[in-house]
Design a protein around this motif. Structure first.
Motif, mmCIF file in Angstrom:
data_model
loop_
_atom_site.group_PDB
_atom_site.id
_atom_site.type_symbol
_atom_site.label_atom_id
_atom_site.label_comp_id
_atom_site.label_asym_id
_atom_site.label_seq_id
_atom_site.Cartn_x
_atom_site.Cartn_y
_atom_site.Cartn_z
ATOM 1 N N LYS A 187 0.832 -1.211 0.000
ATOM 2 C CA LYS A 187 0.000 0.000 0.000
ATOM 3 C C LYS A 187 0.861 1.254 0.000
ATOM 4 O O LYS A 187 0.565 2.239 -0.675
ATOM 5 N N GLU A 232 1.484 7.007 -6.785
ATOM 6 C CA GLU A 232 0.498 8.074 -6.972
ATOM 7 C C GLU A 232 1.157 9.451 -6.894
ATOM 8 O O GLU A 232 0.833 10.359 -7.647
ATOM 9 N N GLU A 283 -6.496 -6.007 -4.962
ATOM 10 C CA GLU A 283 -7.055 -4.643 -5.058
ATOM 11 C C GLU A 283 -5.942 -3.598 -5.105
ATOM 12 O O GLU A 283 -6.015 -2.621 -5.855
ATOM 13 N N THR A 284 -4.900 -3.806 -4.301
ATOM 14 C CA THR A 284 -3.779 -2.858 -4.289
ATOM 15 C C THR A 284 -3.021 -2.933 -5.607
ATOM 16 O O THR A 284 -2.577 -1.918 -6.142
ATOM 17 N N LYS A 312 -4.608 -0.839 -8.206
ATOM 18 C CA LYS A 312 -4.257 0.579 -8.089
ATOM 19 C C LYS A 312 -2.902 0.864 -8.721
ATOM 20 O O LYS A 312 -2.698 1.902 -9.361
ATOM 21 N N GLU A 357 -3.303 0.936 -12.422
ATOM 22 C CA GLU A 357 -3.910 2.202 -12.867
ATOM 23 C C GLU A 357 -2.836 3.268 -13.067
ATOM 24 O O GLU A 357 -2.879 4.043 -14.025
ATOM 25 N N GLN A 358 -1.852 3.311 -12.148
ATOM 26 C CA GLN A 358 -0.753 4.273 -12.279
ATOM 27 C C GLN A 358 0.104 3.948 -13.500
ATOM 28 O O GLN A 358 0.525 4.843 -14.237
#
Length: 206
Positions: A74, A81, A133-134, A137, A140-141
Motif C-alpha cells: 500500500k 500516486e 485490489e492494491t 491501483k 492504474e498508475q
C-alpha cells in the motif's frame, strides 16, 4: 519461495518493515520529500522510494512474511500516486522532461508487476483479495504513464521492460502482466499490448 529476476538496483535493504527502526527510515524519506519542491526531483525521488519498497516487499516474501509485504504494498502504491502527481505538474512546465519521466516510470512499474504477482500468489488467504485490489491501483498508475506514449513508444517501452530475461518462466510472468495492463488502457494501446502478448507466447513456445 518462487525466484523472480529482480530489476537491477544498487539499493540493498537491511532494515525492513516490522523492524522497530524502520520508522526512522520512513521519517527520513518523508522529510527529504517534503523539502524537495522541484516537481521533477520530487517525482524521481518518489520513484526511487517505490523501487526501494518493491525490493523490500520481495525480501519480506522471501523471508516468509507475506502479510507484512501486503501491508507494505500500500505504501509502495502511495509513492506511485505521488510520482504521477509530480509528473503531471512537471508536464505543464516541461513536457519533454515529463515524457522522459513517464517512460522511466512505465519501465520500472512493468518490472515491479512481476514481483507484485509473486506476492499475490504467495499471500495468505486473508490477504489475497487485498493484494489484488492494491495491485489494481498500481496498474492504474502504470496505465496512466503508458497513455502518454504513441504506439511506437509503447512498443519500445514494453520491449525494453519485458525482454531483459529470456527464460520461459519469465515470459509467462510477462504475459500475466500484459493481460492485466490490457484491461486498463485505450484501444490504441491495447493493440500494441496484444502484439507484445503474442511475442511473449512465441518466446515461451521456443
Amino acid at each position: 519461495g518462487e525466484v523472480v529476476p529482480l530489476p537491477p538496483q544498487r539499493f540493498q535493504p537491511n532494515i525492513l518493515p516490522g523492524n522497530p527502526l524502520y520508522f526512522i527510515k520512513t521519517l527520513g524519506r518523508e522529510i527529504r520529500a517534503l523539502v524537495t519542491l522541484d516537481p521533477e526531483k520530487d517525482a524521481k525521488l518518489r520513484l526511487r522510494y517505490a523501487n526501494e519498497k518493491i525490493l523490500e516487499i520481495n525480501l519480506l516474501v522471501d523471508r516468509g512474511r507475506p502479510e507484512r509485504a501486503a501491508e507494505h504494498l500500500k505504501s509502495y502504491v502511495r509513492d506511485l500516486e505521488k510520482v504521477s502527481q509530480a509528473t503531471a505538474v512537471l508536464e505543464e512546465r516541461d513536457a519533454k522532461a515529463a515524457q522522459k519521466l513517464f517512460e522511466k516510470t512505465a519501465k520500472n512499474e512493468l518490472q515491479h508487476q512481476i514481483l507484485i504477482g509473486k506476492l499475490e500468489r504467495e499471500a495468505p488467504i486473508g490477504k489475497a483479495v487485498e493484494v489484488k485490489e492494491t495491485r489494481e491501483k498500481a496498474l492504474e498508475q502504470l496505465s496512466k504513464a503508458v497513455e502518454h506514449f504513441d504506439t511506437q513508444k509503447i512498443e519500445q517501452v514494453l520491449s525494453v521492460a519485458i525482454n531483459n530475461n529470456g527464460s520461459p518462466f519469465k515470459s509467462l510472468r510477462n504475459l500475466e502482466v500484459l493481460k492485466y495492463l490490457e484491461e486498463k488502457v485505450s484501444e490504441q494501446a491495447k493493440e500494441v499490448i496484444q502484439r507484445a502478448q503474442e511475442n511473449s507466447l512465441e518466446r515461451f513456445a521456443n
